[in-house]
Scaffold this active site. Sequence first.
Site, PDB file in Angstrom:
ATOM      1  N   HIS A   1       0.824  -1.217   0.000  1.00 57.53           N
ATOM      2  CA  HIS A   1       0.000   0.000   0.000  1.00 57.53           C
ATOM      3  C   HIS A   1       0.857   1.265   0.000  1.00 57.53           C
ATOM      4  O   HIS A   1       0.391   2.341  -0.416  1.00 57.53           O
ATOM      5  CB  HIS A   1      -0.934  -0.007   1.215  1.00 57.53           C
TER       6      HIS A   1
ATOM      7  N   ASP B   1      -9.818  -8.161 -17.196  1.00 57.31           N
ATOM      8  CA  ASP B   1      -9.995  -9.227 -18.198  1.00 57.31           C
ATOM      9  C   ASP B   1      -8.638  -9.553 -18.818  1.00 57.31           C
ATOM     10  O   ASP B   1      -8.048  -8.730 -19.508  1.00 57.31           O
ATOM     11  CB  ASP B   1     -10.986  -8.774 -19.272  1.00 57.31           C
TER      12      ASP B   1
END
Length: 439
Positions: free
Chosen positions: A157, A375
């Site tokens: 992070h 995708d």
Amino acid sequence: MQELPDCLYEGKQPTLITPSSPTPNHTLYLSNLDDHHFLRFSIKYLYLFQKSPSSLTLKDSLSRVLVDYYPFAGRIKVSADKTKLEVDCNGEGAVFAEASMDITRQEFLEISRKPKTSWRKLLFKVQATGFLDIPPLIIQVTYLRCGGMILCTAINHCLCDGIGTSQFLHAWAHANTTSAPLPIQPFHSRHMLEPRDPPHVTHSHPSFTRTTVNKTSTFNICKYLQSQPLAPTTLTFTPSLILRLKKICAPSLECTTFEALAAHTWCSWARSLDLPLTMEVKLLFSVNMRKKLTPELPQGYYGNGFVLACAESKVQDLVNGNIYHAVKLIQDAKARITDEYVRSTIDLLEDNVKTDLTSSLVISQWARLGLEELDFGEGKPMYMGSLTSDIYCLFLPVAGNYDAIRVQVSMPEDVLRRLEYYMVKFLDEKGKIEAKTFA
């Protein structure tokens, strides 16, 4: 089936995927928004895909995208003067593990209604003595009995926020399906977010100041939650439920989906914990400030580009009223996030202050980031969520339903039952009455 079977690595050791061509070898400065204790963990995503691209293709595309995103192949280290974290862009590589699991995608979907602690086995655990020894990017691909694939990623992070992680993952998916240049080039420099010289704190920052504990109450919510086993839950809010929440506030107060759902969650959280009515509690939530700065952060900026907004209220005003009160507080907190507020926050962080979690609910927004649109060439995910669940509350996207949101949170078992009641059943019972009142 309640828990996942074991991952089988078949003797394969994880490999290090390095950039496919030479990359800059330098130290990357991390801003104060990247480098503070609240962010010293990895963002862990879990994806379920119906079909799996080839292993070689995934590794090759990752190697190519690491040329553009070369800091992900580096290592986090402490600066020479011991005051900050920074990235050693040394091209050492990202960890890539492969495994198989005796489960089908349908079986996984059946048990995915609530997060499981056994999901942790879906991400290879790097043996490390501390946070700094863990590579900033770890990936595990787990092949399922049916030909499906679970993809888990752990991204440091301190290197990026939710928008940045989504940008990187979409860049990897793009590289896996085409050799065309990336549609968005990453912007690496963090110097636009350097503190002023000298630092000048011009605003109050309640997200970093400890709440004054009422004399009649010494209840520390954070310590209470961490002192006992936590159980996770996931509650899906359909567009019709979200519309009902909004109607409670309209027409006197228009609000966004996030504002309505965050307010309802905050009120339900306070009710479920049965807190003293005079106690002050906070709601901390991330606000994207990329376009709030002057000048705006450049397109492709993937570093931490958010600050924590803070709404504060007495418990009695959350549990005795309706969400109108909480929505207004959230809107006011968002309105306070200006260029000067962000600069003041950056300067305040020079003092190494810590986020106040004593009496706070923290909501992290993962919906509306495009995470569920990923995708790799074999279709969008059937499921997208968090690999682990902790005391922070997550707003997650729902695969195939852009307008729905899953609320994921972990609480002690007895508190969790009350939270689920107030989040769903209480809404069913009281929503109609409140909606009529404000219609």
